[in-house]
Design a protein around this motif. Structure first.
Motif, PDB file in Angstrom:
ATOM      1  N   ARG A 165       0.827  -1.205   0.000  1.00 29.48           N
ATOM      2  CA  ARG A 165       0.000   0.000   0.000  1.00 29.48           C
ATOM      3  C   ARG A 165       0.861   1.255   0.000  1.00 29.48           C
ATOM      4  O   ARG A 165       1.981   1.265   0.498  1.00 29.48           O
ATOM      5  N   ASP A 166       0.276   2.319  -0.522  1.00 33.13           N
ATOM      6  CA  ASP A 166       0.999   3.585  -0.607  1.00 33.13           C
ATOM      7  C   ASP A 166       1.038   4.337   0.718  1.00 33.13           C
ATOM      8  O   ASP A 166       1.778   5.312   0.853  1.00 33.13           O
ATOM      9  N   ASP A 167       0.242   3.905   1.699  1.00 34.19           N
ATOM     10  CA  ASP A 167       0.175   4.633   2.958  1.00 34.19           C
ATOM     11  C   ASP A 167       1.133   4.077   4.015  1.00 34.19           C
ATOM     12  O   ASP A 167       0.978   4.346   5.196  1.00 34.19           O
ATOM     13  N   ARG A 168       2.124   3.299   3.588  1.00 31.63           N
ATOM     14  CA  ARG A 168       3.093   2.752   4.535  1.00 31.63           C
ATOM     15  C   ARG A 168       4.467   2.769   3.890  1.00 31.63           C
ATOM     16  O   ARG A 168       4.593   2.733   2.654  1.00 31.63           O
ATOM     17  N   PRO A 169       5.525   2.830   4.687  1.00 33.83           N
ATOM     18  CA  PRO A 169       6.873   2.784   4.123  1.00 33.83           C
ATOM     19  C   PRO A 169       7.093   1.500   3.327  1.00 33.83           C
ATOM     20  O   PRO A 169       6.574   0.435   3.697  1.00 33.83           O
ATOM     21  N   HIS A 185       6.046  -7.072   5.685  1.00 35.74           N
ATOM     22  CA  HIS A 185       4.729  -7.706   5.828  1.00 35.74           C
ATOM     23  C   HIS A 185       4.551  -8.788   4.768  1.00 35.74           C
ATOM     24  O   HIS A 185       4.050  -9.879   5.052  1.00 35.74           O
ATOM     25  N   SER A 219      15.383   5.431   4.416  1.00 32.34           N
ATOM     26  CA  SER A 219      14.259   5.695   5.319  1.00 32.34           C
ATOM     27  C   SER A 219      13.333   6.723   4.687  1.00 32.34           C
ATOM     28  O   SER A 219      13.746   7.558   3.892  1.00 32.34           O
ATOM     29  N   HIS A 230       6.045   8.456   6.502  1.00 32.60           N
ATOM     30  CA  HIS A 230       4.784   7.945   5.991  1.00 32.60           C
ATOM     31  C   HIS A 230       4.233   8.924   4.967  1.00 32.60           C
ATOM     32  O   HIS A 230       4.270  10.142   5.189  1.00 32.60           O
ATOM     33  N   SER A 274      13.838  -9.018   6.507  1.00 31.25           N
ATOM     34  CA  SER A 274      13.208  -7.707   6.650  1.00 31.25           C
ATOM     35  C   SER A 274      14.177  -6.692   7.241  1.00 31.25           C
ATOM     36  O   SER A 274      14.153  -5.509   6.879  1.00 31.25           O
ATOM     37  N   ASP A 277       8.450  -1.494   5.289  1.00 32.78           N
ATOM     38  CA  ASP A 277       7.443  -2.116   6.154  1.00 32.78           C
ATOM     39  C   ASP A 277       6.504  -3.015   5.350  1.00 32.78           C
ATOM     40  O   ASP A 277       6.152  -4.110   5.787  1.00 32.78           O
ATOM     41  N   ALA A 278       6.113  -2.533   4.179  1.00 34.55           N
ATOM     42  CA  ALA A 278       5.202  -3.319   3.344  1.00 34.55           C
ATOM     43  C   ALA A 278       5.873  -4.607   2.885  1.00 34.55           C
ATOM     44  O   ALA A 278       5.263  -5.686   2.898  1.00 34.55           O
TER      45      ALA A 278
END
Length: 200
Positions: free
Chosen positions: A83-87, A94, A196, A199, A187, A90-91
């Motif tokens: 998703r575009d709403d997370r770094p 996941h 880095s 958000h 990860s 992190d994606a």
């Protein structure tokens, strides 16, 4: 005229192609494409070879239908994870943990149906699986490239390699805990490799 010796007509055909594809999917996933014969499939479906070929044409054609079904109800939901709403890091973390959880399926169908299919000895089945795998890799590549174009190729290659390794280790008996540990170490490497970002 006596009807005593007249045989009754055969029962109506109850063969359901969709159910047959689901059954074949379980077989291919559990044993691997190459280890499943047409005889294995017809026995599992309760049909004879002519009925099989009439319905599916070939084992590789059946596998293509299995992959289509898998893409609808068994594939990792990339659009929900990337998703575009997370770094990005992190994606992807996941994604790797989700792969570990799915590949460690305790039902006997460990590993990724598609990744394992890319190693098939059958050229047609292998290409069908490779096409799905390439599509998944492109989705990951495009996702990373949207924010980290200079890192997209190497990061995608890394993620793809880890996922292949997770699938292979799941097939060879690694537990969920072992797969998750591998995914989390990978990860950590991703977090170091990707700049880095805040958000979005």
């Amino acid at each position: 005229m006596s009807t005593k010796n007249i045989k009754p007509r055969g029962r109506p055909r109850r063969f359901d192609p969709q159910e047959a594809v689901a059954t074949a999917q379980a077989l291919f996933h559990e044993r691997g494409y190459d280890a499943v014969s047409v005889s294995d499939v017809t026995k599992a479906l309760g049909i004879n070879p002519p009925s099989f070929y009439a319905a599916f044409d070939s084992k590789s054609a059946l596998f293509s239908r299995v992959l289509d079904r898998w893409s609808e109800n068994g594939a990792i939901p990339l659009s929900d994870i990337l998703r575009d709403d997370r770094p990005v890091a992190d994606a992807l973390a996941h994604l790797l943990e989700e792969a570990a959880r799915r590949y460690a399926d305790a039902s006997g169908r460990a590993g990724c149906l598609v990744i394992e299919g890319t190693r098939s000895n059958d050229p047609e089945a292998r290409e069908a699986a490779c096409a799905f795998n390439r599509a998944a890799e492109k989705t990951i590549l495009d996702y990373v490239a949207a924010r980290h174009p200079q890192d997209a190729e190497r990061v995608t290659n890394f993620v793809s390699t880890v996922m292949c390794g997770l699938s292979a280790k799941a097939r060879s008996g690694h537990t969920l805990d072992q797969l998750l540990e591998t995914a989390r170490i990978a990860s950590s490497a991703l977090a170091s490799a990707i700049p880095s970002e805040a958000h979005p």
